[in-house]
Motif scaffolding. Sequence first.
Motif: not given
Ligand code: ADP
Length: 325
Positions: A11-13, A30-34
């Motif tokens: 998932e994180f990768g 950069g998707l590094r926030d909520d």
């Molecule tokens: P949470 O634990 O709040 O659900 P995530 O770990 O799921 O957060 O997501 C971390 C970050 O990655 C957030 O900024 C989220 O918007 C982004 N993200 C997760 N999945 C996707 C995706 N499929 N496309 C774009 N951004 C994503």
Amino acid sequence: MSSASRRRLGEFGLIEKLFAPLATSRGAAGLRDDVAVLNLRPGQELVLKTDAIVEDRHFLRSDPPKAVAQKALRVNLSDLAAKGAEPLGYLLMLAIPRRISDAWLTAFAAGLRSDQRTFSLSLLGGDTTRTDGPLTIAVTALGTVSKGKAIRRAGAKPGDLVFVTGTIGDAGLGLELLERGKRTPSAAIQKYRVPQPRLGFGKLLHGIATASIDISDGLLADLGHVAETSRVSVVIDAAKVPLSKAVQTVWGTNDNAVLRAASAGDDYEIAFTCRPRDIARVEAAAFKSKTKVTLIGQVRRGQGLSLIGRNGKSLRFARAGFTHF
Ligand code: ADP
Ligand code: MG
């Protein structure tokens, strides 16, 4: 866990390698926030739309990943286009079955990247989860429009004219060809897989269109929605419904062919209404955006949608199929 799946992105990768590079907007961090935080220009309103596509329902397992990505985005952009909005960015929810490989997802992300450039979009966030069900992709598109200027379904008035962009039924034909096992790409198959949202034309419809809708469920069904929300009757002339050469060749040109084309989904063209005195403005917008636009009917007092056949009589059709009088 097999060594093959251990090597997978996870998932994180996935978020870091494939999606973070697509989050080009500063507000997406950069998707590094909520969350993403967006700044709107004064006088602008947000236009929001979410649409999910599900494997073997809205796209086929055999469709190329790049095309699947483009379809997921474009079905949403098409709604923005019909409202006269300009796209800003999107959120992406993915429910991914285990058999989907990293290579597939990498090609999918490349499809997103390519469309982000085409349509000036940024990925803004999303969510990623595993599923035992079919691959499901939900996109939420955000667009902007000047305050109060979004073109709604309601607004068609008796006396207005009805227009449609492009040609009708090509995507339906494309799906039929794919279901019959045809794999050689053709314009119809391409239109089914990768719709062309009419954004350039849509943004010129401000002050011209009284009502507008994008055609996703079929011309008849969607104009039926305009009739209902505008509380008017919409009357379409079957002979005027624009059919491509391909549709004419395979389905023919008679009323039945038109019914078939106008009940098939996935066109992603725009159907809209305008006052008769604005017809020259419609033509100018069509010319400016290099969009084919065809006058197909009119709005009357009353309710419902009718399709008038070659003999001047109303053709009978149901949502799931159709029959003649
Ligand atoms: P949470 O634990 O709040 O659900 P995530 O770990 O799921 O957060 O997501 C971390 C970050 O990655 C957030 O900024 C989220 O918007 C982004 N993200 C997760 N999945 C996707 C995706 N499929 N496309 C774009 N951004 C994503
Ligand atoms: Mg999450």
